[in-house]
Design a protein around this motif. Structure first.
Motif, mmCIF file in Angstrom:
data_model
loop_
_atom_site.group_PDB
_atom_site.id
_atom_site.type_symbol
_atom_site.label_atom_id
_atom_site.label_comp_id
_atom_site.label_asym_id
_atom_site.label_seq_id
_atom_site.Cartn_x
_atom_site.Cartn_y
_atom_site.Cartn_z
ATOM 1 N N ASN A 36 86.536 76.614 62.982
ATOM 2 C CA ASN A 36 85.437 76.695 63.931
ATOM 3 C C ASN A 36 85.845 76.082 65.276
ATOM 4 O O ASN A 36 86.100 74.880 65.355
ATOM 5 N N PRO A 37 85.947 76.901 66.324
ATOM 6 C CA PRO A 37 86.356 76.371 67.631
ATOM 7 C C PRO A 37 85.378 75.365 68.213
ATOM 8 O O PRO A 37 85.695 74.651 69.147
ATOM 9 N N LEU A 38 84.157 75.284 67.652
ATOM 10 C CA LEU A 38 83.185 74.307 68.144
ATOM 11 C C LEU A 38 83.429 72.935 67.538
ATOM 12 O O LEU A 38 82.857 71.952 67.982
ATOM 13 N N GLY A 39 84.261 72.873 66.502
ATOM 14 C CA GLY A 39 84.573 71.586 65.897
ATOM 15 C C GLY A 39 83.537 71.191 64.861
ATOM 16 O O GLY A 39 82.611 71.927 64.536
ATOM 17 N N ALA A 40 83.691 69.993 64.330
ATOM 18 C CA ALA A 40 82.802 69.498 63.276
ATOM 19 C C ALA A 40 81.373 69.383 63.812
ATOM 20 O O ALA A 40 81.143 68.935 64.934
ATOM 21 N N GLY A 41 80.420 69.770 62.992
ATOM 22 C CA GLY A 41 79.016 69.650 63.363
ATOM 23 C C GLY A 41 78.577 70.647 64.415
ATOM 24 O O GLY A 41 77.472 70.563 64.917
ATOM 25 N N GLY A 42 79.466 71.618 64.781
ATOM 26 C CA GLY A 42 79.106 72.627 65.759
ATOM 27 C C GLY A 42 79.058 72.112 67.185
ATOM 28 O O GLY A 42 78.549 72.784 68.075
ATOM 29 N N GLN A 43 79.565 70.891 67.423
ATOM 30 C CA GLN A 43 79.541 70.326 68.760
ATOM 31 C C GLN A 43 80.838 70.645 69.496
ATOM 32 O O GLN A 43 81.924 70.534 68.934
ATOM 33 N N ARG A 44 80.732 71.019 70.765
ATOM 34 C CA ARG A 44 81.904 71.397 71.542
ATOM 35 C C ARG A 44 82.770 70.173 71.863
ATOM 36 O O ARG A 44 82.281 69.069 72.038
ATOM 37 N N PHE A 45 84.093 70.428 71.929
ATOM 38 C CA PHE A 45 85.043 69.425 72.391
ATOM 39 C C PHE A 45 86.271 70.164 72.900
ATOM 40 O O PHE A 45 86.416 71.363 72.694
ATOM 41 N N ASN A 46 87.138 69.474 73.577
ATOM 42 C CA ASN A 46 88.332 70.082 74.152
ATOM 43 C C ASN A 46 89.407 70.224 73.073
ATOM 44 O O ASN A 46 89.991 69.225 72.627
ATOM 45 N N ILE A 47 89.668 71.479 72.657
ATOM 46 C CA ILE A 47 90.629 71.726 71.586
ATOM 47 C C ILE A 47 92.022 71.222 71.967
ATOM 48 O O ILE A 47 92.787 70.788 71.108
ATOM 49 N N SER A 48 92.334 71.251 73.258
ATOM 50 C CA SER A 48 93.664 70.812 73.694
ATOM 51 C C SER A 48 93.916 69.352 73.359
ATOM 52 O O SER A 48 95.067 68.912 73.271
ATOM 53 N N GLU A 49 92.861 68.571 73.153
ATOM 54 C CA GLU A 49 93.041 67.168 72.773
ATOM 55 C C GLU A 49 93.756 67.065 71.427
ATOM 56 O O GLU A 49 94.537 66.146 71.206
ATOM 57 N N CYS A 50 93.473 68.014 70.536
ATOM 58 C CA CYS A 50 94.168 68.028 69.245
ATOM 59 C C CYS A 50 95.618 68.462 69.433
ATOM 60 O O CYS A 50 96.529 67.875 68.853
ATOM 61 N N ILE A 51 95.821 69.503 70.235
ATOM 62 C CA ILE A 51 97.155 70.082 70.388
ATOM 63 C C ILE A 51 98.121 69.077 70.999
ATOM 64 O O ILE A 51 99.282 69.003 70.592
ATOM 65 N N VAL A 52 97.652 68.278 71.963
ATOM 66 C CA VAL A 52 98.557 67.359 72.660
ATOM 67 C C VAL A 52 98.697 66.014 71.959
ATOM 68 O O VAL A 52 99.562 65.215 72.338
ATOM 69 N N ALA A 53 97.887 65.745 70.952
ATOM 70 C CA ALA A 53 98.014 64.477 70.219
ATOM 71 C C ALA A 53 99.347 64.456 69.486
ATOM 72 O O ALA A 53 99.578 65.264 68.600
ATOM 73 N N ASN A 54 100.220 63.519 69.873
ATOM 74 C CA ASN A 54 101.585 63.544 69.336
ATOM 75 C C ASN A 54 101.856 62.553 68.224
ATOM 76 O O ASN A 54 102.998 62.354 67.819
ATOM 77 N N ASN A 55 100.811 61.897 67.728
ATOM 78 C CA ASN A 55 100.993 61.053 66.535
ATOM 79 C C ASN A 55 99.685 60.984 65.763
ATOM 80 O O ASN A 55 98.622 61.359 66.265
ATOM 81 N N CYS A 71 89.924 66.528 64.432
ATOM 82 C CA CYS A 71 91.291 66.960 64.144
ATOM 83 C C CYS A 71 91.819 66.290 62.881
ATOM 84 O O CYS A 71 91.238 65.307 62.390
ATOM 85 N N HIS A 72 92.922 66.811 62.381
ATOM 86 C CA HIS A 72 93.599 66.194 61.248
ATOM 87 C C HIS A 72 95.110 66.331 61.407
ATOM 88 O O HIS A 72 95.590 67.248 62.068
ATOM 89 N N TRP A 73 95.851 65.436 60.807
ATOM 90 C CA TRP A 73 97.311 65.383 60.906
ATOM 91 C C TRP A 73 97.902 66.066 59.677
ATOM 92 O O TRP A 73 97.615 65.701 58.551
#
Length: 498
Positions: A36-55, A71-73
C-alpha cells in the motif's frame, strides 16, 4: 527447448528477493511495509524515506502520519552473493561445458546430445526447489549451466545445415527468439507463480514448474528430430605446395554473396589468404577470404582462422554487447523492485517488452542483414550491428532516468534495436568458420563471449558502492551498448577490406 533453457537461466533474477528472504544471502535494505503506497493505517508519508534509509536503525524510525511503522529492514536479493550466483557460478560451468558439448557434437549424433543437455538443465531446475543453503543454489545453478550450455553450440549447427545462406540469419533469429520468450516469461512466471504460493511452496514451486516443460520437450525432440547431414562436405584437397587432388566426379557451380565462381582453381586462390598455415584444406566455394569453406585439419590452421581481424573485433564487440544484456537481464526486475517498489505492473511491462521488442528486433536484424548480404556481401551484417546498437543507446539511458511508464516506453524502442545483434553475430561466425570446425568454433566463441560478457556483471556490486545501483547499470548497460557499436563498426571495416 531454447525458451525453457533461458527461462530457467534468468529466473533467479526475478525470484532472488524471495529466495534470499528464505535462505538468507546478499544485502539488506529498507522496504515499505506491505503493497500500500499510503503506508500503514492508510496515512500518507514520503516513500523515499524508506528507500534512502541505509541502516536498520534509520529504517525503523520512519513512521506514517498515524505513528505506525512505515518500513521494515529485509533481504534485497542483491549484493555480491547474488551477482556471483547469477553470473560467475553459471558461466564457470557454461563456458567449459559448451566446449565439451561442441566436441561431442562434431563427432556424434547432435539430436542425442541435445536431448541429454535439455534433460540435464530441466532436472537442475527441479533440484533447485529443494535448496536450503546458499551453496545448494550454487551447485544446482552450475548443473543448470552445464545443461543450458548444450543448446547454444548444437542447435545453431543443426539450423545451419537445414538452411541456405539467403535464409540462415532469419532462421538463426527465430531460434534465438527463445532467448526473449524465455527471458520475458521469467517476469510473470517468477512474480505471479511465486506469489500464488502453490502447494504452500512459494518460490520452490516456481522452479519445479519451470523445469518440467524442458524435460518433456527433450523427449519430444528425441523421437521427432533427425540430425541433418553437415553442410559443405569435402570435395577437394589442397596440399602444402598448392597442388590439388579431386575427390568426387564433379565440381559444383556456386553463387556466394553475389560472386559467381566456376573454376576450382579460382576457388582455391580466393580462400588462400585466411589460412595460409593450414596443412590440408578442402575448398568448396569462394569464401571471400574467410575460412568457412575449408576443412581445417590442424590446430594451427584453426587458430589462424579465429585470429582474423574481423573475428577479433566481432568477438570483442560481442563480449561487451553480451555483458550489457546480462547486466540488464540479471538486474531488471530488481531495479524496479528497488526504485519503484509499488509499481505493480512492472512485471507485465517487462514481459511484453522483452518478448515483443526483443523478438521483433532479432527478426528485423536477421531480415535486414539477409537482404543486404545478397547485395553488399557479409560485411553488411556488421554494419547492421553497429547501427542498431548506437540507435539503442539513448533509449537505454531513458530507461534508467525516466519514471514508469515512460521508462518502459523508452525500453521498448531501445530493445527493438539493441536485440538485432545476436542472430546476426552468429550468422557472421558460421560464414567465417570452416565446416569441419564449425560446432567447436561456435563453442569456443561462446566460451569467450560468455566468459567475459557473463562474468562482467559481477562488478555491479562494487560499482554500486561507488556510484549507486542506477549509476552502475548506466555504465554497464547503455555504456556497453555504445562501446560495442564502435567495435562492430571496426568489424565492418575489417570485413569490407577483405
Amino acid at each position: 527447448i531454447h525458451l525453457s533453457a533461458e527461462l530457467g537461466h534468468f529466473l533467479i533474477g526475478v525470484v532472488s528477493k524471495y529466495v534470499a528472504r528464505d535462505i538468507h544471502y546478499g544485502t539488506k535494505a529498507c522496504f515499505v511495509n506491505g503493497n500500500n503506497p499510503l503506508g500503514a493505517g492508510g496515512q500518507r508519508f514520503n516513500i523515499s524515506e524508506c528507500i534512502v534509509a541505509n541502516n536498520e536503525t534509520i529504517c525503523a524510525t520512519v513512521k506514517s502520519q498515524d505513528g505506525a511503522s512505515a518500513c521494515h529492514w529485509d533481504w534485497t536479493g542483491l549484493g555480491g552473493e547474488y551477482q556471483f550466483l547469477a553470473g560467475p557460478s553459471f558461466m564457470a560451468m557454461f563456458t567449459i561445458a559448451s566446449i565439451l558439448w561442441g566436441i561431442l557434437a562434431d563427432k556424434y549424433d547432435r539430436v542425442y546430445i541435445l536431448f541429454s543437455s535439455s534433460l540435464l538443465f530441466s532436472l537442475a531446475l527441479v533440484f533447485t526447489s529443494v535448496s536450503t543453503r546458499f551453496w545448494h543454489l550454487v551447485v544446482f545453478r552450475m548443473m543448470l549451466a552445464v545443461g543450458v550450455a548444450g543448446v547454444a553450440p548444437i542447435a545453431p549447427g543443426i539450423i545451419f545445415d537445414m538452411f541456405d545462406s539467403s535464409e540462415r540469419a532469419m532462421a538463426m533469429g527465430f531460434f534465438h527468439w527463445g532467448i526473449y520468450l524465455g527471458n520475458g516469461l521469467t517476469f510473470v512466471v517468477g512474480k505471479y507463480i511465486t506469489e500464488a504460493n502453490l502447494f504452500n511452496a512459494g518460490w520452490r514451486s516456481t522452479f519445479v514448474l519451470t523445469g518440467l516443460p524442458g524435460a518433456l520437450l527433450a523427449i519430444l525432440v528425441l523421437f521427432t528430430v533427425d540430425d541433418p547431414p553437415k553442410s559443405h562436405k569435402s570435395e577437394r584437397q589442397l596440399t602444402k605446395n598448392g597442388s590439388s587432388k579431386k575427390h568426387g566426379n564433379t565440381y559444383r557451380h556456386h553463387h556466394h554473396h553475389g560472386l559467381e565462381t566456376e573454376s576450382p582453381e579460382d576457388d582455391a586462390e580466393a580462400t588462400e589468404d585466411c589460412c595460409e598455415s593450414v596443412d590440408e584444406a578442402q575448398v568448396l566455394i569462394s569464401g571471400g577470404g574467410s575460412c568457412q569453406n575449408k576443412t581445417v585439419s590442424s590446430t594451427t590452421g584453426a587458430v589462424s582462422c579465429c585470429l582474423q581481424p574481423a573475428v577479433i573485433f566481432l568477438g570483442l564487440a560481442a563480449c561487451l554487447r553480451h555483458s550489457a544484456g546480462y547486466t540488464w537481464g540479471y538486474n531488471s526486475a530488481l531495479y524496479f523492485q528497488t526504485y519503484f517498489p509499488n509499481y505493480s505492473s512492472a512485471s507485465i511491462w517487462l514481459t511484453w517488452i522483452t518478448i515483443g521488442g526483443g523478438s521483433l528486433g532479432v527478426i528485423l536484424g536477421g531480415y535486414v542483414s539477409d537482404r543486404l548480404v545478397s547485395r553488399l556481401g557479409i560485411s553488411s551484417r556488421a554494419l547492421v550491428l553497429a547501427g542498431s546498437q548506437i540507435i539503442a543507446t539513448p533509449f537505454a539511458l531513458g530507461l534508467l532516468y525516466l519514471k514508469p511508464p515512460y521508462a518502459f516506453m523508452s525500453l521498448f524502442i531501445g530493445y527493438l534495436f539493441a536485440e538485432m545483434w545476436y542472430g546476426v553475430v552468429f550468422a557472421i561466425l558460421v560464414e567465417l568458420l570452416p565446416a569441419s570446425f564449425r560446432s567447436l568454433g561456435l563453442a569456443i566463441s561462446l566460451f569467450v563471449v560468455n566468459n567475459v560478457g557473463g562474468n562482467l556483471p559481477i562488478i555491479v556490486t562494487p560499482l554500486t558502492n561507488l556510484v549507486g545501483f542506477r549509476g552502475a547499470l548506466t555504465i554497464l548497460y547503455p555504456g556497453a551498448l555504445f562501446t560495442s557499436s564502435i567495435l562492430f563498426f571496426f568489424t565492418y571495416v575489417a570485413l569490407l577490406r577483405k
